[in-house]
Motif scaffolding. Structure first.
Motif, PDB file in Angstrom:
ATOM      1  N   ARG A  61       0.780  -0.900  -0.019  1.00 54.87           N
ATOM      2  CA  ARG A  61      -0.056   0.152  -0.183  1.00 54.87           C
ATOM      3  C   ARG A  61       1.036   1.847   0.072  1.00 54.87           C
ATOM      4  NH1 ARG A  61      -3.271  -3.528  -1.164  1.00 54.87           N
ATOM      5  NH2 ARG A  61      -5.213  -3.805  -0.599  1.00 54.87           N
ATOM      6  N   GLU A  62       2.210   1.138   0.381  1.00 56.93           N
ATOM      7  CA  GLU A  62       3.236   1.960   0.098  1.00 56.93           C
ATOM      8  C   GLU A  62       3.926   2.191  -1.177  1.00 56.93           C
ATOM      9  OE1 GLU A  62       3.240   3.967   3.193  1.00 56.93           O
ATOM     10  OE2 GLU A  62       2.034   2.809   3.727  1.00 56.93           O
ATOM     11  N   ALA A  63       3.519   2.008  -2.407  1.00 55.31           N
ATOM     12  CA  ALA A  63       3.365   2.534  -3.231  1.00 55.31           C
ATOM     13  C   ALA A  63       2.896   2.328  -4.619  1.00 55.31           C
ATOM     14  CB  ALA A  63       4.814   0.820  -3.954  1.00 55.31           C
ATOM     15  N   PRO A  64       2.037   3.680  -4.544  1.00 58.02           N
ATOM     16  CA  PRO A  64       1.166   3.762  -5.435  1.00 58.02           C
ATOM     17  C   PRO A  64       1.700   3.917  -7.332  1.00 58.02           C
ATOM     18  CG  PRO A  64       1.206   5.374  -4.089  1.00 58.02           C
ATOM     19  CD  PRO A  64       1.853   4.689  -4.238  1.00 58.02           C
ATOM     20  N   LEU A  65       2.653   4.676  -6.924  1.00 61.96           N
ATOM     21  CA  LEU A  65       3.030   4.528  -8.164  1.00 61.96           C
ATOM     22  C   LEU A  65       4.462   4.029  -9.015  1.00 61.96           C
ATOM     23  CD1 LEU A  65       2.784   6.645 -10.759  1.00 61.96           C
ATOM     24  CD2 LEU A  65       4.513   8.279  -9.497  1.00 61.96           C
ATOM     25  N   LEU A  66       4.158   2.670  -9.948  1.00 55.36           N
ATOM     26  CA  LEU A  66       4.982   2.337  -9.648  1.00 55.36           C
ATOM     27  C   LEU A  66       5.155   1.884 -11.464  1.00 55.36           C
ATOM     28  CD1 LEU A  66       3.027  -1.280  -8.475  1.00 55.36           C
ATOM     29  CD2 LEU A  66       4.791   0.222  -7.290  1.00 55.36           C
ATOM     30  N   ALA A  67       6.861   2.054 -11.371  1.00 53.50           N
ATOM     31  CA  ALA A  67       7.620   2.227 -13.048  1.00 53.50           C
ATOM     32  C   ALA A  67       8.391   0.673 -13.781  1.00 53.50           C
ATOM     33  CB  ALA A  67       8.216   3.307 -12.349  1.00 53.50           C
ATOM     34  N   GLU A 157      -5.299  16.888 -14.637  1.00 53.89           N
ATOM     35  CA  GLU A 157      -4.898  17.395 -16.457  1.00 53.89           C
ATOM     36  C   GLU A 157      -6.198  16.559 -16.867  1.00 53.89           C
ATOM     37  OE1 GLU A 157      -4.866  20.684 -18.369  1.00 53.89           O
ATOM     38  OE2 GLU A 157      -5.236  21.279 -15.940  1.00 53.89           O
ATOM     39  N   VAL A 158      -6.207  15.234 -16.776  1.00 54.92           N
ATOM     40  CA  VAL A 158      -6.681  14.918 -17.634  1.00 54.92           C
ATOM     41  C   VAL A 158      -7.748  14.179 -17.221  1.00 54.92           C
ATOM     42  CG1 VAL A 158      -6.859  11.918 -18.336  1.00 54.92           C
ATOM     43  CG2 VAL A 158      -4.563  13.614 -18.756  1.00 54.92           C
ATOM     44  N   GLY A 159      -7.963  14.393 -15.707  1.00 56.52           N
ATOM     45  CA  GLY A 159      -9.011  14.019 -14.534  1.00 56.52           C
ATOM     46  C   GLY A 159      -9.654  12.136 -13.838  1.00 56.52           C
ATOM     47  N   ILE A 160      -7.570  12.602 -13.465  1.00 57.82           N
ATOM     48  CA  ILE A 160      -7.751  11.017 -13.139  1.00 57.82           C
ATOM     49  C   ILE A 160      -7.373  11.442 -11.100  1.00 57.82           C
ATOM     50  CG2 ILE A 160      -6.142   8.765 -12.266  1.00 57.82           C
ATOM     51  CD1 ILE A 160      -7.129   8.958 -15.071  1.00 57.82           C
ATOM     52  N   PRO A 161      -7.989  11.025 -10.642  1.00 59.78           N
ATOM     53  CA  PRO A 161      -8.184  11.849  -9.035  1.00 59.78           C
ATOM     54  C   PRO A 161      -6.859  11.046  -8.761  1.00 59.78           C
ATOM     55  CG  PRO A 161     -10.260  10.003  -9.781  1.00 59.78           C
ATOM     56  CD  PRO A 161      -9.028   9.789 -10.404  1.00 59.78           C
ATOM     57  N   VAL A 162      -6.431  11.994  -7.761  1.00 58.94           N
ATOM     58  CA  VAL A 162      -5.537  12.169  -6.749  1.00 58.94           C
ATOM     59  C   VAL A 162      -5.696  12.385  -5.665  1.00 58.94           C
ATOM     60  CG1 VAL A 162      -3.736  12.136  -8.674  1.00 58.94           C
ATOM     61  CG2 VAL A 162      -4.616  14.370  -7.943  1.00 58.94           C
ATOM     62  N   PRO A 163      -4.728  12.058  -4.123  1.00 60.69           N
ATOM     63  CA  PRO A 163      -3.676  11.321  -4.337  1.00 60.69           C
ATOM     64  C   PRO A 163      -3.560   9.877  -4.591  1.00 60.69           C
ATOM     65  CG  PRO A 163      -4.676  11.749  -2.389  1.00 60.69           C
ATOM     66  CD  PRO A 163      -5.436  12.550  -2.977  1.00 60.69           C
ATOM     67  N   LEU A 164      -2.723   9.501  -5.373  1.00 60.14           N
ATOM     68  CA  LEU A 164      -2.959   7.443  -4.752  1.00 60.14           C
ATOM     69  C   LEU A 164      -2.605   7.699  -4.022  1.00 60.14           C
ATOM     70  CD1 LEU A 164      -0.802   7.973  -8.633  1.00 60.14           C
ATOM     71  CD2 LEU A 164      -2.493   8.044  -8.372  1.00 60.14           C
ATOM     72  N   SER A 191      14.002   8.836 -16.314  1.00 62.44           N
ATOM     73  CA  SER A 191      13.955   9.776 -16.171  1.00 62.44           C
ATOM     74  C   SER A 191      12.657  10.476 -15.944  1.00 62.44           C
ATOM     75  CB  SER A 191      15.105  10.883 -17.671  1.00 62.44           C
ATOM     76  OG  SER A 191      14.714  11.364 -18.457  1.00 62.44           O
ATOM     77  N   ALA A 192      11.703   9.668 -16.811  1.00 63.22           N
ATOM     78  CA  ALA A 192      10.766   9.716 -16.986  1.00 63.22           C
ATOM     79  C   ALA A 192      10.010   8.865 -15.462  1.00 63.22           C
ATOM     80  CB  ALA A 192       9.666   8.853 -18.594  1.00 63.22           C
ATOM     81  N   CYS A 193      11.068   8.329 -14.612  1.00 60.15           N
ATOM     82  CA  CYS A 193      10.218   8.181 -13.306  1.00 60.15           C
ATOM     83  C   CYS A 193      10.374   8.848 -12.112  1.00 60.15           C
ATOM     84  CB  CYS A 193      11.099   6.567 -13.688  1.00 60.15           C
ATOM     85  SG  CYS A 193      11.507   5.060 -14.771  1.00 60.15           S
ATOM     86  N   LYS A 194      10.130   9.665 -12.472  1.00 62.49           N
ATOM     87  CA  LYS A 194      11.063  10.497 -11.078  1.00 62.49           C
ATOM     88  C   LYS A 194      10.060  11.570 -10.751  1.00 62.49           C
ATOM     89  CE  LYS A 194      15.145  13.020 -13.212  1.00 62.49           C
ATOM     90  NZ  LYS A 194      15.854  14.232 -13.793  1.00 62.49           N
ATOM     91  N   THR A 195       9.782  11.999  -9.386  1.00 63.00           N
ATOM     92  CA  THR A 195       8.700  12.487  -8.675  1.00 63.00           C
ATOM     93  C   THR A 195       7.663  13.296 -10.235  1.00 63.00           C
ATOM     94  OG1 THR A 195       9.605  12.421  -6.688  1.00 63.00           O
ATOM     95  CG2 THR A 195       7.614  14.017  -6.963  1.00 63.00           C
ATOM     96  N   HIS A 199       4.413  11.940  -6.050  1.00 60.48           N
ATOM     97  CA  HIS A 199       4.089  10.314  -5.950  1.00 60.48           C
ATOM     98  C   HIS A 199       5.161   9.660  -6.416  1.00 60.48           C
ATOM     99  CE1 HIS A 199       0.437   9.638  -4.620  1.00 60.48           C
ATOM    100  NE2 HIS A 199      -0.010  10.872  -5.682  1.00 60.48           N
ATOM    101  N   SER A 200       6.978   9.292  -5.836  1.00 59.36           N
ATOM    102  CA  SER A 200       7.878   8.955  -6.139  1.00 59.36           C
ATOM    103  C   SER A 200       7.553   7.237  -6.115  1.00 59.36           C
ATOM    104  CB  SER A 200       9.125   9.158  -5.336  1.00 59.36           C
ATOM    105  OG  SER A 200       9.090  10.314  -4.447  1.00 59.36           O
TER     106      SER A 200
END
Length: 806
Positions: A61-67, A157-164, A191-195, A199-200
């Motif tokens: 649950r601590e990793a909402p953004l995965l690259a 801007e897209v409409g995706i709810p945040v925070p994740l 470089s696209a994986c930065k914050t 969210h990191s």
């Protein structure tokens, strides 16, 4: 009674249904967000990535953004598509959305993709579209899968709810509940994986397949043909090996080979693949190169030119970053004055873009000092410089036997790293280079050779601007090169020449003269450096033990004091007078200095002597007078503030080193043949240290000692140290009394240290164990204790058995 009431409602419901159907036909909704039905494929060698991702998505649950990162064609898209089919994910999320972003997508395009997956109709104006998507997802658990991402995306801007992440939501009609919002995306460029909006990203890098999985994937696409003839099977293994584990190449080339049943067809395909000619294997299969080239196309022209130079190195070889940077400088691709910073920045960008890989870790190379080029990317680069197969203007070095170019082909070669085979053929037919069909001299502008040959053969190549003869071992100055009037970069390092003669004045365009570690060099023609008015670098640094006296030093120093001479210098000083003169040079930047056979008789050397050499990056002190017992560097942060490399060599009576607040940016320390040193606790001052080498110090008992620390000095470890070499230290028994934090340590070599106890090392993560090369007897003497086994992975032993798994 009840039945009659329901029967009476039927006509009304039918009419209502007709109205709804009419409205639906007039304003149809987009296709509903059915799960994408991709052909179910086996994830060849990638199942562990899928398992890891599913675990992170569902349990962390601590990793909402995965690259997911990795080079082009490594299988990122395939992996993401299999996530869409993963049944366990549908138990956690109400909405699974798959979007292929691509290069520079507009917000409108992203909204359209998301809306299609959600099965909702989006109005035309941006604000209403954003609101519609947000309303659909605001109170739901969703997983957004973004493929082929090149830059961060503004979710709002897209409409995706945040925070994740996991949070409490309250539907418009309902009770508060928990919703899980997660995003998984794939990118070639790290470089696209930065914050992203606070969210990191948790990054997982995909690597190429191992040899077994790679061949199985190739064989799957090539079909049964390969099993019908043992010769074809062997060739299939070789073709798969040329793909070097890159799935897109294995699949495409495997498919291209599937209809081929003749051995000669397979032999021809292997030959074409080795020469980067995929189009010759099957029409249209240069698409592999086109896919890889997308990453290349996204970097600027300057970065492209620097990247392409890497293709001159042999396949699968480590490329020294320092040498590569030097070549970029010599070719005018970076400025000499800023080459170190620009070189590092370029390497970081190429690594981040997955165009280069980190170098192998071993005895003579490291991740930070070397890089590599994947075999298929090297073929792509050669395909680009050869005008996509139409010409062949570059000739990289080949470590394996290859056919030599016929004479006429040399009329088109622009850059070449020649092998003994090529120069041997030149000597057998001395007219090859001069017998081109086109008018004028051959187009060769860059020539590299690591072996000696008759340089008279290249006097016809009057367009050469870059000539690298480092390590050829020639013992006499090659006067023939003085006829090459266009030369701007000349490297004679590692040779045995004794002089730089007056004839070099003819090289009037010379900018870079490198004669490094040429221990026999004694004479530099008078006024030579002053006459070469375009010079911006002269490197005469020599740390070899061959030279005992440098004759040219006094006259050269006087010459460099001439007003108007401005350049970077590498120098070998042998007296206080030399150092004093160097310090007075206002426009000459001394970047590399060797104090070699220093004549002073004092027992003490204070490095305040070099305080005026503010550009000094490399310092070696070796073979000084037999009286030297104490070395001091205690004059504040301004002392040695640019220094990166320090070597102390063959200082037989040196007993003590006092060091404080100096050389804070030193990354490499080498200590060799300093027999009276018992400890080197002073090294703990160097918190930027990445590599430490201590060898042949007969009295060394302990590397670091708490009793030798300064009052109130606290040492927990070296936060950036990656490599440690300890060799032939017969009395060494203790590394450090306390556990030392070495989180970045990747490689340790220990030989000839029979009394050394297990290294007391701690790492924050056990994911990557430290590669350990050591004496077999020393390892077995430790008993394979749990503490050392938890940090180290022994890979080979020395002296008795080579390359044996312990």
């Amino acid at each position: 009674m009840q039945a009659r009431r329901k029967t009476k409602r039927v006509p009304g419901l039918v009419d209502e249904g007709k109205d709804l159907l009419l409205k639906a036909r007039q304003n149809p909704r987009p296709v509903s967000a059915l799960q994408p039905q991709y052909p179910r494929e086996r994830l060849w060698g990638m199942e562990h990535y899928k398992d890891k991702l599913i675990d992170l998505i569902t349990n962390d649950r601590e990793a909402p953004l995965l690259a997911i990162t990795g080079m082009a064609g490594v299988g990122k898209s395939t992996l993401l598509k299999t996530l869409c089919e993963s049944v366990p994910l549908y138990d956690f999320f109400e909405e699974l959305i798959y979007v292929r972003a691509g290069i520079k997508p507009t917000v409108h395009e992203l909204q359209q993709y998301v809306g299609t997956y959600l099965g909702i109709h989006l109005p035309d104006d941006h604000k209403s579209r954003r609101s519609a998507i947000f309303t659909q997802l605001a109170d739901k658990s969703f997983l957004l899968i973004l493929d082929d991402v090149w830059e961060s995306i503004n979710f709002e801007e897209v409409g995706i709810p945040v925070p994740l992440g996991e949070l409490m939501v309250q539907p418009e009609y309902g009770i508060t509940r928990t919703a899980l919002r997660k995003v998984v995306f794939a990118a070639r460029d790290e470089s696209a994986c930065k914050t992203w909006r606070g969210h990191s990203a948790y990054v997982t890098r995909m690597e190429c397949l191992n040899e077994q999985d790679a061949f199985e994937l190739f064989a799957h696409h090539a079909g049964n043909t390969i099993t019908k003839d043992q010769r074809i099977l062997q060739l299939a293994h070789e073709i798969a090996e040329e793909c070097s584990g890159l799935p897109i190449a294995l699949c495409k080339i495997g498919e291209a080979m599937s209809p081929k049943t003749e051995v000669d067809e397979w032999r021809g395909a292997l030959r074409l693949l080795k020469t980067s000619n995929l189009d010759g294997i099957s029409d249209g299969y240069e698409d592999v190169f086109q896919q890889l080239k997308i990453s290349f196309d996204q970097i600027g022209k300057q970065l492209q030119n620097r990247f392409l130079i890497c293709s001159l190195w042999p396949e699968n070889e480590n490329i020294p970053v320092e040498k590569l940077t030097e070549w970029w400088m010599g070719l005018g691709l970076i400025e000499a004055s800023d080459r170190v910073t620009t070189g590092k920045r370029t390497i970081c960008h190429l690594l981040s873009s997955s165009l280069l890989e980190k170098g192998d870790t071993g005895m003579f190379c490291a991740e930070t000092s070397h890089v590599k080029m994947h075999k298929m990317f090297q073929k792509m680069a050669q395909w680009v410089v050869n005008n996509q197969g139409e010409e062949k203007p570059w000739l990289p070095l080949s470590l394996c036997e290859r056919s030599t170019l016929p004479g006429p082909k040399w009329c088109s070669i622009e850059r070449a790293w020649v092998s003994r085979l090529e120069t041997g053929r030149w000597e057998n037919n001395r007219t090859i280079l001069s017998s081109t069909s086109s008018p004028g001299p051959p187009p060769l502008t860059m020539l590299i050779s690591s072996h000696a040959f008759s340089l008279d053969l290249i006097t016809c190549c009057q367009k050469i601007t870059f000539l690298d003869l480092e390590g050829t071992g020639i013992s006499e100055f090659p006067y023939a090169i003085c006829s090459l009037r266009e030369v701007q970069y000349l490297n004679l390092s590692g040779t045995r020449i004794e002089e730089l003669p007056q004839e070099m004045r003819r090289l009037s365009k010379l900018k870079f003269l490198l004669v490094r570690d040429a221990g026999a060099l004694q004479r530099v023609a008078k006024e030579l450096i002053r006459s070469l008015i375009d010079l911006v670098m002269v490197d005469l640094f020599c740390s070899s033990g061959f030279s005992t006296h440098v004759e040219y030093a006094p006259s050269l120093l006087a010459e460099l004091a001439t007003p108007g001479i401005e350049l970077a210098l590498g120098f070998t000083a042998q007296s206080m007078t030399h150092l004093s003169e160097l310090g007075k040079l206002q426009w000459v930047r001394t970047e590399a200095l060797c104090l070699h056979h220093f004549e002073e008789k004092s027992k003490l050397v204070d490095l305040h002597l070099v305080v005026n050499l503010r550009s000094l990056r490399e310092l070696t002190i070796r073979d000084t007078s037999e009286n030297l017992e104490l070395l001091i560097a205690e004059h504040g942060t301004s002392l040695l503030h640019s220094l990166n490399f320090l070597e102390l060599n063959n200082l037989r009576k040196l007993k003590e080193i006092k060091w404080r607040n100096a050389g804070n940016d030193i990354t490499v320390v080498n200590i060799c043949h300093c027999d009276k040193l018992k400890q080197i606790t002073w090294v703990c001052e160097l918190q930027q240290l990445e590599q430490l080498t201590v060898t042949y110090c007969q009295e060394m008992e302990q590397l670091f000692s708490t009793s030798k620390l300064r009052p109130h000095q606290v040492v927990t470890g070296f936060p950036k140290m990656r490599r440690l070499y300890l060799e032939n230290l017969p009395k060494l028994s203790i590394f450090f009394e306390k556990a030392m934090e070495l989180d970045e340590l990747t490689y340790v070599c220990i030989t000839g240290c029979a009394k050394l106890k297990p290294l007391n090392v701690s790492k924050a993560s056990d994911n990557n164990k430290i590669r350990l090369e050591c004496d077999k007897d020393w390892w077995h003497g430790l008993g394979g204790g749990q503490a050392i086994m938890s940090c180290f992975k022994p890979c080979c032993c020395w002296e008795k058995v080579e390359d044996e798994e312990i």
